[in-house]
Each structure stands twice: as structure tokens, then as C-alpha cells.
Scaffold this active site. Sequence first.
Site: not given
Length: 1007
Positions: A719, A712-714, A833, A733, A717
Site C-alpha cells: 500500500v 504498509g505491506k500485507g 475476512d 494498493k 500486496g
Amino acid sequence: MGRLQSGLCLILQLFGILSRMHLISGLSPDGLALLSLKKSFVDARGRLDDWLESDSTPCWWTGVSCDDLDAVIGLNLSAMDLSGELSADVGRLVSLVNLTIAQNNLTGNLPGEMSALGGLRLLNISHNNFSNHFPANFSRLKALEILDAYNNNFSGPLPMDLAELPNLTHLHLGGSYFDGIIPPQYGNLSRLSYLALSGNSLLGRIPRELGNLTQLQQLYLGYFNIFEGGIPSEIGKLVNLVRLDLSSCGLTGAIPPELGNLPNLDSLFLQINELSGSIPPELGKLAAVKSLDLSRNELTGEIPAELNQLQNLELLSLFLNNMQGDIPLFLGELPNMQVLFLWGNSFTGAIPRSLGLNGNLIKLDLSSNALVGSIPVNLCAGQKLLVLVLLGNDLSGSIPASLGQCNTLNHVRLGSNQLSGSIPEGLLRLNNLQMLELQSNRLTGSLSDHAVNAPLLQLFDASDNQIHGALPPDIGKLGSLQKMFLSDNRIWGEIPRGISELRSLSNLDLSGNQLSGQIPAELGKCTRLLYLDLSVNKLSGEIPSELESLQVLGFLNLSRNHLTGSIPPAFNMLQGLSSVDFSYNNLSGPVPINGQFDYYSASAFAGNPGLCGHAIAPCPHALNETSSSSANRSIAQRLGPGLKIVITGVGTALMIVMVFLLRFACCRKEQLNKMFGEKASHRHPWKLTTFQRLDFDSHHVLECLRDNKIIGKGGNGTVFRGIMPNGEVVAIKKLKKGGNMGCSDDHGFSAEIETLGKIRHRNIVKLFGCCSDGEINLLIYEYMPNGSLGELLHGSKSEILLDWNTRYAIALQAANGLCYLHHDCFPLIVHRDVKSNNILLDSSFQAHVADFGLAKSFQEAGKSASMSSVAGSWGYIAPEYAYTLKVNEKSDIYSFGIVLLELITGRRPNDPGFTADGLDIVHWVRTRYFNEEQGLLQILDPRMLCSNFPFNEVKAVVGVALICCSMNPVERPTMRDVVQMLVAARPKSRVNTFKDSDKSESPLIAI
């Protein structure tokens, strides 16, 4: 004889010297045991730094107390931010009498060796994260008097062997995950004075044997436990009971009259159950009772006359039942009555005239009944009244003038009645008033007759009345006002220029009046406006271009006035503007193009023959050209001469070039790092910090940072999925770097460490540790194989259908995690959040709240903190946070309400379809849910229609979501209330079904 005595003295002295040889040769066995114990802790704050092997005695160490022979008898390590485990070495402290390790973050199991502490009398292990089954060999602690294990992660059945501790007086096993029944053998603990088993997952019946605990003074069995049957009549034998709390645990049946046999009872809490029948008159014998809460049940009948004997009663709460009849006159005559909540019933008749005469009344809520008559004049006789809520009745007459002198008032809600007359003089000058609701009455008089100066007033609603005259010229003195609703009155004159002083204003509705003159340009200074409705008035002139400054405006209605000129072209730059209505004015010129204006319907511009473009009528070619460049010209006019435009353009170009060069340098550095290996550029060695015992090191973590392991990418950063040498799967992460442009942002690294490093809860993701080299930060979490809730609803896994049981479980589990942050952590933690992508799901689809990069600690609930900017995710941000930059735990509750709506509708909060309709998800749900036939089916996720779902249960959860999303944060429930409402939403008959579904391997249905 003298020689014999001298010899004995010499022998005793020699024995004393030998017994203290450890002072010369080193630490005592107790000291060595403590050093071994220290090795099992993670002491991040260095609280135990004075535990040194070089010392001659441990008796001066932090938290240690000794007897005269230097044997350790007390160990108090409470609230030291310790993590790790409690090792078996504690069993070597054979003289230990008092062990307190509360309010830390210790994990794992309690060591069985503790049973060797035969003299232990006090054991306090509360507020940690001990898990698994409770040690059975605790039954050897025959001297134990106090056992406090509150707020841990113990599971399995309650320990049966504790019933064999003859000296136990205090037993607290609440706040864990014990299941099964309450052992009837607990009724043998004859010396017990305190028993708390609340906040677990207990089932079965409340044992009648608990009636044998005649020394018991406090009994807590409620919250999350779901018991069968009702309240055992044997509870009435506990004649020493002072506090009885059986709230929120699924109780059914009638309230046993035997509870009236408790002469010392101070507090009786039976709220949030399914108790039925009438209130037993025998409760009138509870002479000592001060608090009686029977709210949120299914009680019927009238309030018994026998309750007039409760002369010590301070709180009576009967709201949300099915009670009827008149409110008894004696309730106004009880000398100590402070809080009276009777709302949500079917009470009739008048409000007792004597209410408030005792001088102690603080809160009164009689709303949503069928009361008639007038409002008593003495409600604030003692100048203590804080809350007065009488809305939703059929009250008539005028508002008592005495309320205008009640300086303590902060909440007044009198809407939806038949009240007449004018607003009392002084009511709009009360120093503590925060909310004033007078809507939907028959009030008359003029607001301009009032000198307004209520410095804390946030909400003023007097809509749908017959108020006339002009608006108060000094309206700007309401400096804290956030929402003002005065629609559907007879107000005339101009809008005062002083309205520009209302810098906190978010909602302004003056529609349906007779206002004239121009829209004041000063309104553009109210930069936090989200909602502006000036429709159906007699306003004239042009729309002021200053309204272009309202960058957060979402709703604008100027329809049915006499406005002329054009629509300011820069309105298309207001990105948040989701709903507009300019219809039926005398506007002319082209409708702005691009931006949000491309989505508005033609009806928003109807009735303006001079308007063209959009979907109305084609504009002449010249007007099209004008429209395409009008926004730029508007900006140019405000900047000044053409030279300024040139200079600004050149400056902007130079800035773009500088940013490009700096970004190029950063990218070049990253390319070089990748080419030669990132480790070559690091100045510091990698450091692994752990928050529990780990079987791997930083080398194993770094080996997982490969492209083929990215999951995953957010925004902050990337993961990675990592498998450690012992086979454990973790999520790593890798946070973005702060950058080289003066930015010190660590992308939430510090916040994550500060938060997750010291909390543990089964519905909050576990942080195993962190790894850093001074430039790159890595966070190591437990791995969640089923990804995020957002992925299941909207992403790559959306082809899988979540059935209702699973959705409900996720909602309740996430709520439990947030409840822990808000109510069980000190200081409390606001997540900031909350969203579906930050609710992760493990292999059993259990929910875990994640991503604490924006979390903030608060010392006190309800207090707001000012932020430098809005942080969070668009669509989830509470409105008051967006326009005041102030945040508290109510902001999380709004965001959680959005998540509930996602679960129910299957739609994203910023779905393009909402924008096209000029709505957001909250208003979209409300308009369809309340205004259309089969409203629930209109909003339900279509994927859920493929399977059966409990209609009333889903409907109740929609109600919870909408309460959470109240525009006014004061009206939102606490997270603890949210959990209770979600539990109450599921009928008791379905609880077992829900628990069974939790145990299934896959709660999903493929489509």
C-alpha cells in the site's frame, strides 16, 4: 365556411409538422438533456448503450417513457448499477412526472435545478449514496406526491421546507444520517399516509404535532434515532394507522393508554427501548392487531386480562422485561396465535394446557422464567410447530410423546429443568430436526432403544442426565450431526464403529460415563473434529494412531481411563491442538517432543508412571533417541517398505529443486523489470476505471508507486500513500501478480471491484477506482491517516491508549458497516475476512470496514456456500467454516465477536499466552469472566485501567461478543441484532456524552 375550416386544418397540420421538425433535424431538447445526463453517470454494465445521438427520438431508449407529443414524462433507471452523479441536466426535463433512480450507487448532492420539475409527482432516489444536505429548493415541487430517499448519506437537519408540499402522501427519509429534531411542521402534511424517518441520528422529542396526520397509515421512527421522553399520547389520534414502529430509539416512560384508540392498527413495534410500568389494559381494544412486540424494555406487572380480546393476534413478544405472574390461560385460546415469546422474565405457574390447540402455533419460547408443572401435550396439534424453547425453568414430568410425531420441529431446547422419563420414541427420527437440547434434567431410559435417523440434526445435547444402556448402533445415520454431548450419564458398552460415518462431527463429549473397550480407530475418519472428550470412562487398549488424521483437533481429553501403550508420536504434528489431557491412565514411553507438546503442563500427563520426558521425569537415553525419530518411523510404517521411503524422498527433493528454479526465474524477471523499468515489459496500456468523478489519471497514480511512499505491506500486496494534483490524499494498493505457475489468482482484485464498486456506506472504505495494465492491478482508496484498529491495539501505535468511548464508537461503526453488507445489499455480501487489521480509522477515528478481496455475494440470508479451501485469518475463522468449508453471514458475526474481544482485552486472538493455557481468546475470556471474582477486571485491557470506564457498559459489550462467538452458528445473532444490542448496551444517559466525544479532535489519551 367550408373554405375557412379547410384553412384551419391546413394551419394545424403545418403547426404539427413544425412541432416535429426535430425528427428530421435531430434530437429534441429532452433527448439532448438525457445525453448530457448520461455523461454524468458511470455506466459500467452498458445499460444505457442505446441512448444514441443519432436517434430521432429518445422515447425508445431504456428507462424512458414519453407522452403523445414525445415529451419525456418518465425516467426509470432503477437497479442499473449506475454510479457517478445526478447532474443538473435533469432539470431540463420540464415535462417529467416520474423520476426513479433507486438502487444504484449515485453519489454527491442532489442538483438544485430539480426544483424546475414543477410537474413531478413521484421522486424515488432510494438506495444510492447521495450525501450532504438535502436541497432546500425541493419545496418548489408543489405537485410532488411521493418522495422516497431511503438509504443515502444525507446529513444535517431534516429539510424543513418539505412541510410546504401540500400534495405529499409518501415521505421516506430513512437510512441516512440526518440529525437534530423532527420538525413539528411535518404535522402540517395533512395528506401524508406514509412517514419513515428511521435509521438516522435524530434527537429531541417525537413532536406531538404528528398527531395531526390523521390520514397516516404507516409511521416508522425507530432504529438509531435516540429520542428524549416517551411516546406522545397524541399518536392515539392517528385513527387510520395500520403500522407503528418506534423500536430501538431510546424511549422512556410508560406506554400511553391512548394507543388503544387505533382501531386499524395491524402491527405495534415498541421493542428495544427503556419503557417502564405495566402494559396498559387499553391495548386490549386493538381489535385488528396481529403483531405486538414490547420486548427488551423494563416493563413490569402481569399480562393484562384485557388482551384476551385480541382475537387476531398472531405474534406476542414480551421477552427480556421484568414481568411476573402466571401466563394467562387465554393466550392458549387465541385462535390465530402463532408466535409467543415470553422468555427472560419472572413468570411463574404452569404453562397453559390449551397452548397449541388452535393448530397454528409455530414458535414458542418461555425459557428463563420460573415455570413449573409439565409440558402441554398439544403444542404441535396443528403440525406447524418449528421452535420449542422451554429451558431454564423448573418443569417436571415427562416429555410429551406427541413431540416424537411433530414432523415440523427443527429446534427443541428443554435443558435445565426437572424433566424425567425417557426420550420420546420418534424424536430422534424427525426429518426436520436440527437442534435437540435435553441437558441437565433427570431423563432415564436407553438410547439404544431408539432407531435414530434424523438427517438434519446438527446438535444433540443430553448431558447431565441418568440415561443408561449402550449408544445406538445406527448412530452413523445422523449424517449432519456436528455436536454431540452425552457426558455425565450412565452409558456403557463400546463406542460404535458407525461413529465414523459422522463426517461433519466437530464436538464429541462422552465423558463421565461407563464406556469400555477400545477407542475405535474409525474415529480418525471424523476429520472435522475440533473437540474430543472421552475422559472418566473405562476405555482400555492403546490410543489409535489413526487419530493423527484429526488435523484440526484443538481439544483432546482422554484422562481417567485404562489406556495403555504410548502417546502416538505424530500427535506433535497436530498444529491446532491447544489443550490435551492424558492423565491417570496406564500410558508409558516418552511424551512426544516439539510442536504443541512443548507448551503443555505436566499435569496433562500425571498419573501415568510409565511416561517420561517433558516436565515429568527424564527418559533414558535410548528412549530420547526413540522419541526424536519416532514421528518419522510412524510415517514410514504407514507408507510401507523402505523403497517407498527412498522414492518419496527423491521425489520430494526433485519437487523442491523445481520450485526453486521456478521461483528463481520469477525473481530474475522482476529484477530485469526493475532494471529496465516495469513499463517496458507490459503489453497493454494502463487503464483507469473510476467509480466517481476523479481529478487525476493513471499517470498520477503510477507516480506514487515509490519505495519512500510505502505505508504498509500485507499478504496480497503493498500500500502506497499518494497525493494527487488537487491535493487529495489517496491510498494505492498494488496487488501481487498471479504468478507464472498456472495460478490465476488475482489476489482479490475482482472481488474488490465487484463489491466496493457498487456499494457506499460511511463505515465502509471508499473505492475511488482501479488501474490495470493486464498484468499489474492497482486499487485506489480513500486514505485513512490513523491506520488500522490492529495497529492501534497491537502494532506500532499501541503506545497510544484508546479510551472506552472511542473503542465503543469503533465497535458500533464497524457493526453498522457489516450490517449494511448483510441487510441492505442485494445480494447480501459476506466479507469473509473480518479482523482488526481490516477496520481502518480516518482522521476522526471513525471506523471503516476494508479489504473485500475475499468477499462473496449470497442471494439469500442463512444459505451457506461451499468453499474449496479455508480463507481468512487464523484466530478469526468461525469453527464451522474451518471444518465444513461452508460459509455464510454467521461466519462474519463470529469474526466480529473476536474483534470485540480484542477491543476489550487488548490481546490478539492468537496470543501465545492462550496457547500455553490450552485455550483460545473466546475460552480464555469465558473462563476468567465467569469463573473468577472481578471477572471483568481479569480480562480488561490493562491500558484501559488507567482511565475511568463504565463497568456495566463494558460488561454488556462482553456479553454481545460472547454471543457472537457462539460455537453453534444458529445461536449467533444477526448483524442487525448486534447493532441493536450495542446501542442498548449504552444507557441513554451516556448517549449525549458519546456523541460529544465523537466531535472531539482526538479521542485518544497518551500514556
